[in-house]
Design a protein around this motif. Structure first.
Motif, short mmCIF file in Angstrom:
data_model
loop_
_atom_site.label_atom_id
_atom_site.label_comp_id
_atom_site.label_asym_id
_atom_site.label_seq_id
_atom_site.Cartn_x
_atom_site.Cartn_y
_atom_site.Cartn_z
N GLU A 59 6.89 -1.63 13.07
CA GLU A 59 5.61 -2.21 12.64
C GLU A 59 4.82 -1.25 11.76
O GLU A 59 3.98 -1.68 10.97
CB GLU A 59 4.77 -2.59 13.86
N ASP A 60 5.09 0.06 11.90
CA ASP A 60 4.41 1.07 11.07
C ASP A 60 5.02 1.18 9.68
O ASP A 60 4.47 1.89 8.83
CB ASP A 60 4.48 2.44 11.75
N ASP A 61 6.17 0.52 9.46
CA ASP A 61 6.90 0.58 8.18
C ASP A 61 7.18 2.03 7.77
O ASP A 61 6.82 2.47 6.67
CB ASP A 61 6.11 -0.13 7.09
N PRO A 62 7.86 2.80 8.65
CA PRO A 62 8.12 4.19 8.32
C PRO A 62 9.06 4.38 7.14
O PRO A 62 8.99 5.39 6.44
CB PRO A 62 8.73 4.75 9.61
N TYR A 63 9.94 3.40 6.89
CA TYR A 63 10.85 3.53 5.76
C TYR A 63 10.09 3.60 4.44
O TYR A 63 10.41 4.38 3.55
CB TYR A 63 11.85 2.37 5.74
N SER A 64 9.05 2.76 4.32
CA SER A 64 8.23 2.77 3.11
C SER A 64 7.48 4.09 2.98
O SER A 64 7.39 4.66 1.87
CB SER A 64 7.24 1.61 3.14
N ALA A 65 6.95 4.60 4.09
CA ALA A 65 6.21 5.86 4.04
C ALA A 65 7.11 7.01 3.61
O ALA A 65 6.73 7.83 2.76
CB ALA A 65 5.60 6.15 5.41
N VAL A 66 8.30 7.06 4.18
CA VAL A 66 9.23 8.15 3.82
C VAL A 66 9.67 8.02 2.37
O VAL A 66 9.75 9.03 1.65
CB VAL A 66 10.45 8.14 4.77
N ARG A 67 9.92 6.80 1.92
CA ARG A 67 10.32 6.60 0.53
C ARG A 67 9.22 7.08 -0.41
O ARG A 67 9.49 7.73 -1.44
CB ARG A 67 10.63 5.13 0.29
N THR A 68 7.96 6.79 -0.09
CA THR A 68 6.84 7.23 -0.92
C THR A 68 6.78 8.75 -1.00
O THR A 68 6.57 9.33 -2.08
CB THR A 68 5.51 6.69 -0.36
N LEU A 69 6.97 9.41 0.12
CA LEU A 69 6.94 10.87 0.15
C LEU A 69 8.09 11.48 -0.65
O LEU A 69 7.89 12.42 -1.43
CB LEU A 69 6.99 11.36 1.60
N ILE A 70 9.29 10.93 -0.47
CA ILE A 70 10.45 11.49 -1.17
C ILE A 70 10.33 11.27 -2.68
O ILE A 70 10.66 12.16 -3.47
CB ILE A 70 11.75 10.87 -0.63
N GLU A 71 9.82 10.12 -3.08
CA GLU A 71 9.67 9.84 -4.51
C GLU A 71 8.67 10.79 -5.17
O GLU A 71 8.72 10.99 -6.39
CB GLU A 71 9.23 8.39 -4.72
N ALA A 72 7.78 11.40 -4.39
CA ALA A 72 6.80 12.34 -4.93
C ALA A 72 7.36 13.75 -5.07
O ALA A 72 6.72 14.61 -5.67
CB ALA A 72 5.56 12.37 -4.05
N LEU A 73 8.55 13.99 -4.53
CA LEU A 73 9.14 15.33 -4.57
C LEU A 73 9.88 15.54 -5.88
O LEU A 73 10.60 14.66 -6.36
CB LEU A 73 10.11 15.52 -3.40
N PRO A 74 9.76 16.73 -6.48
CA PRO A 74 10.50 17.00 -7.70
C PRO A 74 11.99 17.20 -7.42
O PRO A 74 12.38 17.50 -6.28
CB PRO A 74 9.87 18.30 -8.22
N PRO A 75 12.85 17.01 -8.42
CA PRO A 75 14.28 17.25 -8.22
C PRO A 75 14.53 18.68 -7.71
O PRO A 75 13.81 19.61 -8.08
CB PRO A 75 14.86 17.07 -9.63
N GLY A 76 15.53 18.81 -6.85
CA GLY A 76 15.82 20.10 -6.26
C GLY A 76 15.08 20.35 -4.96
O GLY A 76 15.26 21.39 -4.32
N SER A 77 14.23 19.39 -4.57
CA SER A 77 13.55 19.47 -3.28
C SER A 77 14.52 19.07 -2.17
O SER A 77 15.63 18.58 -2.42
CB SER A 77 12.32 18.56 -3.25
N TYR A 78 14.09 19.27 -0.94
CA TYR A 78 14.92 18.93 0.21
C TYR A 78 14.10 18.20 1.27
O TYR A 78 12.87 18.29 1.29
CB TYR A 78 15.50 20.20 0.85
N VAL A 79 14.81 17.48 2.12
CA VAL A 79 14.21 16.82 3.27
C VAL A 79 14.92 17.30 4.53
O VAL A 79 16.16 17.25 4.59
CB VAL A 79 14.30 15.28 3.18
N ILE A 80 14.17 17.80 5.48
CA ILE A 80 14.68 18.16 6.80
C ILE A 80 14.27 17.05 7.75
O ILE A 80 13.09 16.76 7.89
CB ILE A 80 14.09 19.50 7.29
#
Length: 270
Positions: free
Chosen positions: A167-188
């Protein structure tokens, strides 16, 4: 570690404070300890799971700082600080490393501001924010002041996404955050799962979650967790149990998959 959205309520178990208790910390209340104890009745390895999640996080931060040259970390759902923290691990590799901790708990904020002391060359800062409101994080002056978003950043989502229901739509939130990261960034990323446990234990844990006595929680399958990492190039060994992600690194893994009940991965933004 997502905190109680109602704020500081000592009568209600808070995930960040409960996690602190499970790790042997002292920054928690009776309600948090009672919640830990009840969960342990149904799943005695819960403290192992907490310990192995934290060990994975520290290994991943050290790996990115030492082997991949990452000098900026955005830790969302940071939870109660415990030593060594993300900034300490990163700044041992490079004193100029910069970390922005994010949490929506004022109690967490007070502890991080008091205890997360940076090197003179680096930076350790705090933002009062919520994973479920990614634009607030991305447009905050605290983020702009602490991190250079034109350079690679490691986004940390450790043991937080399972406190977001669909119900919190976490997939959308994570996608928004990742799209804001420059190339060469990482996600833990680490996320709780019931995959490794037998049907009997899974049933007990499901009933515990459904009781709502311990706050919002949603364990996910490997495939459901993998969706958070869509588009990333996963570092070997990929999406695996927390104890199987480079267990030879420090702090070494010490447990079994059915105890850790979490998947973990580190992914690169292409």
């Amino acid at each position: 570690m997502m905190s109680d959205p109602r704020g500081l309520d000592p009568t209600w178990p808070d995930p960040a404070r409960r996690y602190n208790d499970l790790l042997g910390g002292k920054d928690n209340f009776a309600a948090d300890r009672a919640s830990s104890a009840e969960i342990a009745k149904h799943f005695p390895a819960i403290r192992v799971a907490a310990r192995e999640n934290r060990s994975f996080l520290l290994r991943a931060v050290r790996y990115l700082a030492a082997d991949k040259g990452i000098r900026q970390f955005l830790d969302i759902g940071a939870g109660m600080p415990m030593s060594p923290g993300v900034h300490e691990i990163a700044q041992r590799v490079d004193p100029t490393a910069r970390v922005l901790y994010v949490d929506h708990s004022e109690l967490v904020a007070a502890h991080i501001r008091a205890l997360a002391v940076s090197t003179e060359e680096g930076r350790s800062a705090f933002l009062h924010g919520d994973l479920r409101q990614p634009q607030h994080i991305l447009t905050s002056p605290q983020l702009a002041d602490a991190l250079d978003m034109s350079q690679p950043v490691a986004l940390i989502l450790a043991a937080i996404l399972h406190f977001c229901t669909d119900e919190d739509d976490p997939y959308s939130a994570v996608r928004t955050l990742i799209e804001a990261l420059p190339p060469g960034s990482y996600v833990i990323c680490s996320h709780a799962t019931f995959d490794p446990v037998d049907e009997r234990i899974r049933g007990r844990l499901t009933k515990l979650v459904d009781s709502a006595k311990h706050g919002p929680f949603q364990a996910r399958t490997r495939d459901e967790i993998a969706k958070f990492l869509d588009g990333l190039d996963l570092e070997p060994p990929g999406l695996v149990s927390t104890i199987a992600w480079h267990p030879e690194l420090d702090p070494a893994a010490d447990g079994h998959e059915h105890e850790a009940i979490s998947y973990a991965a580190v992914g690169r933004v292409p």
